[in-house]
Scaffold this active site. Structure first.
Site, short mmCIF file in Angstrom:
data_model
loop_
_atom_site.label_atom_id
_atom_site.label_comp_id
_atom_site.label_asym_id
_atom_site.label_seq_id
_atom_site.Cartn_x
_atom_site.Cartn_y
_atom_site.Cartn_z
N GLY A 167 0.83 -1.21 0.00
CA GLY A 167 0.00 0.00 0.00
C GLY A 167 0.85 1.25 0.00
N GLY A 212 0.30 5.46 1.04
CA GLY A 212 -0.66 6.45 1.53
C GLY A 212 -0.03 7.80 1.75
CB VAL A 272 2.11 -0.15 3.78
CG1 VAL A 272 1.93 -1.19 4.87
CG2 VAL A 272 1.54 1.19 4.22
CG ASP A 299 -6.26 11.34 5.35
OD1 ASP A 299 -7.21 11.74 4.66
OD2 ASP A 299 -5.25 10.80 4.88
#
Ligand SMILES: *[C@@H]1O[C@H](CO)[C@@H](O)[C@H](O)[C@H]1NC(C)=O
Ligand SMILES: *[C@@H]1O[C@H](CO)[C@@H](O)[C@H](O)[C@H]1NC(C)=O
Ligand SMILES: *[C@@H]1O[C@H](CO)[C@@H](O)[C@H](O)[C@H]1NC(C)=O
Ligand SMILES: *[C@@H]1O[C@H](CO)[C@@H](O)[C@H](O)[C@H]1NC(C)=O
Ligand SMILES: *[C@@H]1O[C@H](CO)[C@@H](O)[C@H](O)[C@H]1NC(C)=O
Ligand SMILES: *[C@@H]1O[C@H](CO)[C@@H](O)[C@H](O)[C@H]1NC(C)=O
Ligand SMILES: *[C@@H]1O[C@H](CO)[C@@H](O)[C@H](O)[C@H]1NC(C)=O
Ligand SMILES: *[C@@H]1O[C@H](CO)[C@@H](O)[C@H](O)[C@H]1NC(C)=O
Ligand SMILES: *[C@@H]1O[C@H](CO)[C@@H](O)[C@H](O)[C@H]1NC(C)=O
Length: 782
Positions: A502, A504, A509, A621
């Site tokens: 991932g 972000g 990640v 967020d």
């Protein structure tokens, strides 16, 4: 007291009995009123449908009318509050059965089906049915059981029975019985995933197809049929007394056991007698005693006991759980340096196995106790001869388990009373002397060091600067039991940051495998980028705050790496991706009930961040990409506590966050202070996305639907909520509730948005929701 109440109920029932109507077909336009015509009876008079006295008001349900004790077997909308005596129940001309207030306003729908009904009937089986003119069943109470099954009523695949709170409170209690789609009939406590560790009774018929049902014959025979109607298991063997006057019911009782009862309508003993029960161990139902308490059997009954150092929350309600005797004592931190702790043992009990750390191999009790004493986060140590499991409070599902060799140690502060004797630390006197000596030596050393460092730092400021930066990580490990990793270690467990899972706002990640004794644990390693250059202190503060959070709906931090410029966080791994993957992929889309559950869980996670953890955390967020799904598809919020670490841009706000269009509250652009209400706004958008299963901004739809929040408000105003969910069948009231909450949350004016506490209550249906105004009305009118 209870006897008086019972007498009251019986007398109210009998005084009402005279006014009951016996009719087989109930035509449109018929109505009931608690004071005039309270119920419709079945042809034989055995069952009644209508208003029954509930507290000092009334509820709508079905009960055995032919016996002196009017046993209630079904309650409509059992989570709703009771209704006053001036309410009426009307079978409207449009075929819906509704509750009406004294002002003829609809309060609630009791029964309605996909087609409109032409008449209703209270059958002698105990089933209340709505039919079309041609006799097709539109709705029946047998399809919507509460805590009881009657002969002839199957429990179909996917259905559940829920126990009641108590004999007099018929709302949903603490235990459930589920007919699973794997063929197994299983009992669990409420609010748990359908997995084996939580079950406390099971038929053991998993693997018998996806269409198994529980069936109930009039001789008390309870059995499971598979999809081709083959008897795969007898729950009871049946063959109990039958006859026109023998009646049976199967109920999940308040205590979590399910039992078969019978009574003879013509007999002289008017009471129900138990014919069969699911277990004779009253301590089997998990969670019977609440948090921090365990169940023991005494004289064929269950009783609850508290962990050492704990006392009942309410001594008259021993199943509500236990809490610390001294409230200040579990705050283990700097202010409480002068409290000594010791470990009090408790044997022959079992608890939910939910450790945050497992030390293995550890073979001595002393080592296990000390490991917990030294760790500020540890409340309880569970030692089972090979490993030592550190757990946090609360403990649940406790029960006595004779012969179990596991030892449980509870950390208790000095000054608490155990069995009337105050805990002091006689056996620690010698240790004290050591501590004193060590202390003196330490002070002398510290003084010398200090003198040195003053001199040296005076000479060399750069060195002093480094000293402040460096030992941060050591201070961190002492205070919180997080694992500190070196960059080399992380390199190894992610195999050189090979598998990216991932990306972000905060960085990338990677997936990694953490060997932990003999158990391997999959973790997600987040490499923080875009960090504040001089965010050293900030980093440590934030990690400390994150480490102290502990909630089912938050992703848990396992460790961190603070190795010069390398700042990484190690989290538990969430195997099912993000809510965005789920919601916006047609094939994986969760159904309506699942989405309602997910919304509530996310809300509870945010409530914890805002109100319940030690330091308030504003997430900043919230969006579906930051809500991750675990293996049971339980949502967990990720990336909380990190907002302060980002580089602000020139305008003083955070660039990376401002990038997430569609979810940000208007105050981000208005140069207004950012408060928890910014999270409420983002949650509101996510909630509406959950309702509609689409993104907040979607250009592949008609123009007036592109901005989700506008479209939802338009539909709301026009009374066309069904448009939002397309052809999906959903509970209309619930849909309205979800949308109303969402619209309150996305109000432009922050002060109009509710706090999270209120949001949770509104979603649960505990409080009424006023009609939301237009989200932008506040600013457009000034
Ligand atoms: C109830 O209504 C149905 C359908 O209109 C009819 O077939 C049936 O005979 C009625 N029963 C009685 C007892 O009136
Ligand atoms: C109906 O009963 C409730 C509670 O008893 C009461 O507050 C309300 O005013 C009543 N309404 C009318 C129209 O009598
Ligand atoms: C409610 O409806 C009934 C029957 O239609 C009527 O008699 C009554 O006056 C109405 N009550 C109010 C307050 O409108
Ligand atoms: C039901 O069980 C019978 C006997 O075990 C088996 O032959 C049949 O295939 C099963 N039906 C289903 C749908 O699994
Ligand atoms: C499940 O079995 C019942 C009868 O036992 C049948 O009526 C129903 O259609 C079946 N459902 C599915 C999805 O196969
Ligand atoms: C269940 O009980 C019935 C009698 O009540 C018996 O005929 C049947 O064989 C039993 N089935 C199983 C699977 O034990
Ligand atoms: C019912 O009462 C009669 C006499 O009052 C007694 O002989 C009989 O045993 C009773 N039956 C039961 C089932 O208690
Ligand atoms: C309850 O059920 C258990 C086994 O299921 C049985 O051993 C016990 O005798 C039953 N208790 C009563 C009072 O029937
Ligand atoms: C507390 O007292 C009970 C009986 O009064 C005893 O069984 C138990 O072992 C005692 N517990 C401790 C920790 O001393």
């Amino acid at each position: 007291m209870a006897a008086v109440l019972l007498f009251f109920l019986i007398s109210v029932f009998s005084s009402l009995a005279a006014a009951q109507q016996r009719s087989s077909n109930i035509s449109l336009g018929s109505s009931l009123s608690p004071t005039k015509t309270p119920s419709w009876l079945s042809p034989s008079g055995r069952f009644a449908f209508g208003f029954y006295p509930y507290g000092d008001s009334f509820a709508v349900g079905i009960w055995f009318a032919g016996i002196p004790q009017k046993t209630v077997i079904w309650t409509a909308n059992r989570q709703d509050p009771p209704v006053p005596g001036n309410t009426t129940l009307v079978l409207q001309n449009d075929g819906r059965l509704i509750l009406q207030s004294a002002q003829n306003q609809t309060i609630k729908s009791i029964a309605e089906g996909p087609q409109s009904a032409s008449f209703a009937s209270m059958l002698d089986s105990g089933n209340f049915v709505l039919y079309t003119s041609s006799g097709v069943v539109v709705w029946q109470s047998f399809d919507n059981p509460t805590d009881t099954l009657l002969p002839g009523q199957p429990l179909k695949v996917g259905s559940e029975l829920f126990s009641s709170v108590s004999e007099i409170d018929h709302s949903r209690g603490r235990f459930r019985l589920k007919m699973q789609d794997d063929g197994n009939l299983v009992q669990y406590p409420v609010d748990t995933p359908d997995t084996a560790p939580y079950s406390y009774w099971a038929s053991g018929t998993n693997g018998q197809g996806n269409n198994v049902s529980l069936n109930f014959d009039s001789d008390g025979h309870l059995y499971l049929l598979n999809g081709t109607s083959f008897n795969i298991r007898n729950v009871t063997n049946g063959g109990f007394a039958t006859g026109k006057t023998m009646v049976y019911r199967m109920t999940i009782d308040v205590d979590g056991l399910f039992r078969l009862y019978s009574t003879n309508l013509n007999g002289n003993s008017s009471d129900w007698s138990m014919v069969w029960n699911s277990t004779s161990n009253f301590c089997d139902p998990k969670g019977l005693c609440g948090m921090n308490a365990y169940c023991i059997l005494m004289d064929q009954k269950s009783d609850c006991r508290c962990l050492p150092g704990f006392d009942f929350i309410d001594r008259n309600q021993r199943t509500w759980g236990c809490t610390w005797k001294l409230s200040a004592e579990n705050t283990c931190g700097s202010e409480n340096q002068n409290i000594d702790y010791s470990m009090i043992s408790l044997d022959q009990t079992t608890w939910e196995d939910d450790p945050y750390a497992i030390l293995s191999p550890i073979t001595s009790e002393e080592d296990c106790k000390n490991a917990c004493l030294e760790d500020c986060n540890c409340d309880v140590a569970v030692f089972n001869k090979q490993d030592c499991r550190k757990q946090k409070l609360p403990l649940r599902y406790g029960r006595r388990n004779l012969g179990d060799s596991t030892m449980v140690y509870v950390k208790v502060g000095s000054g608490s009373e155990i069995n009337g004797t105050t805990i002091s630390h006689q056996n620690k006197k010698e240790q004290r002397k050591d501590i004193l000596i060590i202390g003196v030596v330490f002070f002398v050393c510290a003084f010398i060091l200090l003198a040195f460092s003053v001199v040296i730092s005076y000479r060399n400021r750069v060195w002093a600067y480094k000293r402040i930066l460096d030992p941060g990580s050591i201070g961190l490990t002492e205070e919180i039991a997080l694992r500190s990793f070196t960059i080399a270690e992380l390199q190894k467990l992610t195999e050189g940051f090979k598998e990216e899972v991932g990306r972000g706002a905060f960085g990338t990640v990677f997936k990694g495998t953490l060997p932990n004794g003999h158990i391997q644990r999959i973790v997600a390693v987040k490499r923080l980028e875009k960090m504040l250059d001089e965010g050293e202190r900030e980093f440590q503060t934030e990690i400390r705050v994150i480490a102290k959070t502990h909630h089912r709906n938050l992703v848990r931090l396992v460790g961190y790496c603070n190795d010069g410029p390398n700042k990484l966080l190690v989290y538990e791994y969430m195997s099912n991706g993000s809510l965005a993957d789920l919601l916006f992929t047609k094939e994986r889309r969760p159904n309506w009930d699942e989405r309602v559950g997910i919304a509530l869980k996310i809300a509870r996670g945010i409530l914890y961040l805002h109100d319940e953890c030690e330091t308030q955390i504003i997430h900043c967020d919230i969006k579906p990409q930051n809500i991750l799904m675990d293996e049971f598809n339980c949502p967990k919020i990720a990336d909380f506590g990190l907002a302060k670490l980002l580089k602000p841009d020139q305008s003083g706000t955070f660039t990376a966050i401002r990038g997430t269009r569609g979810y940000v509250a208007p105050e981000w652009h208005r140069n207004m202070p950012i408060t928890v209400k910014a999270d409420i706004y983002s949650f509101g958008v996510v909630l509406l996305e959950l309702v509609c299963c689409r993104r907040s901004v979607d250009v592949n739809v008609p123009e007036d639907e592109i901005v989700l929040t506008d479209w939802v408000y338009d539909c709301f105003k026009a009374g066309e909520l069904q448009k939002l969910v397309g052809d999906e069948v959903v509970d209309k009231k619930r849909l309205e509730r979800m949308v109303s909450v969402g619209l309150w949350c996305i109000q432009d004016e922050p002060s109009l948005r509710p706090f999270m506490k209120k949001v949770v209550l509104m979603l649960e249906g505990t409080v009424d929701i006023p009609v939301p105004p237009s989200p932008s009305s506040f600013f457009s009118t000034i």
